[in-house]
Write a protein that holds these residues in place. Structure first.
Motif, short mmCIF file in Angstrom:
data_model
loop_
_atom_site.label_atom_id
_atom_site.label_comp_id
_atom_site.label_asym_id
_atom_site.label_seq_id
_atom_site.Cartn_x
_atom_site.Cartn_y
_atom_site.Cartn_z
N ALA A 239 40.73 -9.22 61.81
CA ALA A 239 40.37 -7.42 61.57
C ALA A 239 41.10 -6.36 62.07
O ALA A 239 42.04 -7.17 62.46
CB ALA A 239 39.07 -7.98 62.40
N TYR A 240 40.64 -5.05 61.61
CA TYR A 240 41.22 -4.33 62.15
C TYR A 240 40.96 -2.86 62.78
O TYR A 240 39.41 -2.51 62.31
CB TYR A 240 43.17 -4.29 60.70
N ALA A 241 41.50 -2.95 63.43
CA ALA A 241 40.68 -1.40 64.21
C ALA A 241 41.30 -0.55 64.41
O ALA A 241 42.74 -0.14 64.82
CB ALA A 241 39.86 -1.77 65.41
N VAL A 242 41.09 1.58 64.33
CA VAL A 242 41.86 2.14 64.74
C VAL A 242 41.25 2.96 65.24
O VAL A 242 39.88 3.27 64.89
CB VAL A 242 42.46 2.76 63.32
N ASP A 243 41.44 3.64 66.62
CA ASP A 243 40.89 4.16 67.34
C ASP A 243 41.41 5.33 66.97
O ASP A 243 42.77 6.63 67.14
CB ASP A 243 40.98 4.19 68.92
N GLY A 244 40.41 6.93 66.42
CA GLY A 244 41.30 8.43 66.20
C GLY A 244 40.88 9.33 67.15
O GLY A 244 42.02 10.04 66.96
N ARG A 245 40.89 8.63 68.01
CA ARG A 245 40.83 9.65 68.81
C ARG A 245 41.98 9.40 69.78
O ARG A 245 43.13 10.47 70.44
CB ARG A 245 39.64 9.87 70.08
N THR A 246 42.89 8.59 70.03
CA THR A 246 44.12 7.95 70.68
C THR A 246 45.34 7.59 69.68
O THR A 246 46.73 7.90 69.73
CB THR A 246 43.80 6.90 71.95
N GLY A 247 44.72 7.25 68.66
CA GLY A 247 45.43 6.81 67.82
C GLY A 247 46.46 5.12 67.89
O GLY A 247 47.02 4.81 66.39
N GLU A 248 45.40 4.67 68.78
CA GLU A 248 45.57 3.65 68.62
C GLU A 248 44.87 2.68 67.81
O GLU A 248 44.23 2.44 67.51
CB GLU A 248 44.81 2.86 70.44
N THR A 249 45.65 1.25 67.01
CA THR A 249 45.53 0.62 66.48
C THR A 249 45.87 -1.15 66.80
O THR A 249 45.74 -1.55 68.19
CB THR A 249 46.66 0.50 65.55
#
Length: 362
Positions: A239-249
């Motif tokens: 799986a792959y995740a992106v937090d658009g608020r912080t740019g963290e992946t």
């Protein structure tokens, strides 16, 4: 039961950690098939199990991870409905006070056939009789959901669910997945509740179709224009995740296991991710934990009753601590911190060939 939220749950917080609503199926699972059934022939399965399915998969996975779970669903007044209610309420400790039984309505049923690492399903059922004030995906769910730390929702294109916005306004964190778009339009705008969600967790095929991308990772980044946190599941590839608020992946590979039945694995993944989110874990730990719980689930029969509990997670870590610490760069080392208060418990209930045996005479 081990409570992963004990360190962070406020004393004046809601009694319910997670609220969800949907349709409960009776699942009948056949495993050990050498290949797909062939027309005009009879196939014999080496294994069979039955368990609650549908939204029960998610509810059970959450409850087995120690979350106080409330489920609003309709139950048939047949033997299947009685069995599902008994297992969920008394066997798994799920709060069904917002659920009800519909007289004269038979329970939906799904037959799942597992072979070659995949599954084929045949379902039958009718929607529960609607109520005029219905606002949830389950027509008999309450108009106003109870106060809850989080809600898990299944979004349906073009089918608004007003309860999601209500829950979000009351402070619940909304985690959503989605099914296959039968309309074929794959329009994100048709998922009207997406702006109310904190996280959206589609699989790779769904994510790429909704975003018009040809890569799951690119799809996750594209989804953050519509939802703060995008998590794309890629089956055996992880799986792959992106937090658009912080740019963290964050990225996690799949765990190699001998899969017996993949039914409900996606629901277990979401339950693991929700658990880590409510507990305040870093994104990478949430993703790794979700992948681990899903991998453990596919080694057992059935969607709901295959979900792992903390003792099984602890047993896996005791067995794999050394090799995983070396081979994965400490990806699961956070389990040492979490499992300190996890005690052994009785073996969890598993799917069985029959709905229940009669007690011995006398």
């Amino acid at each position: 039961m081990f409570d992963p939220l004990a360190p962070v749950r406020p004393a004046d917080g809601p009694d319910c950690d997670v609220y969800l609503t949907g349709t409960v199926f009776l699942d009948i699972i056949f495993t050990g098939l050498d290949s797909a059934p062939v027309r005009g022939t009879e196939s014999w399965a080496r294994g069979m199990g039955s368990s609650p399915g549908g939204i029960a998969n998610m509810a059970t996975a959450l409850a087995r991870l120690g979350l106080h779970t409330s489920l609003a669903a309709a139950f048939g007044d047949d033997m299947y409905g009685d069995y599902c209610r008994e297992v969920l309420e008394h066997g798994e400790g799920i709060d069904l006070s917002l659920s009800h039984t519909v007289p004269g309505w038979h329970s939906p049923v799904t037959v799942s056939m597992a072979y070659e690492g995949e599954r084929t399903m045949i379902s039958h059922g009718h929607e529960a009789p609607p109520k005029s004030a219905a606002t949830a995906y389950d027509p008999d769910a309450p108009e106003c959901p109870p106060p809850a730390g989080a809600c898990v929702a299944s979004l349906v294109p073009g089918r608004p669910q007003e309860w999601i916005a209500t829950a979000a306004r009351r402070g619940s964190r909304i985690f959503a997945d989605v099914g296959w778009d039968e309309t074929g339009r794959w329009d994100l705008a048709a998922l009207a509740e997406l702006p109310d969600c904190e996280a959206f967790l589609p699989n790779a095929a769904e994510a790429m179709r909704y975003t018009g991308t040809d890569c799951p990772r690119a799809a996750a980044h594209a989804l953050t224009s519509s939802v703060p946190l995008a998590v794309v599941t890629m089956g055996a590839e992880g799986a792959y995740a992106v937090d658009g608020r912080t740019g963290e992946t964050a990225s996690v590979p799949g765990i190699v296991v001998d899969a017996l039945d993949t039914t409900g694995a996606g629901d277990v993944f979401v339950a693991g991710f929700v658990t880590g989110s409510l507990a305040g874990w870093p994104l990478a730990e949430r993703l790794a934990f979700a992948g681990l719980t899903a991998a453990l689930s596919v080694q057992e029969f059935g969607g709901s009753l295959s979900a792992p509990g903390w003792p099984e997670i602890a047993a896996w870590w005791r067995t794999h601590r050394e090799e995983e610490s070396q081979g994965c760069g400490g990806r699961y080392a956070f389990l040492d911190r979490i499992l300190t208060a996890c005690a052994p418990s009785a073996p969890p209930r598993r799917a069985v060939p029959t709905l229940g045996f009669r007690p011995p005479a006398g």
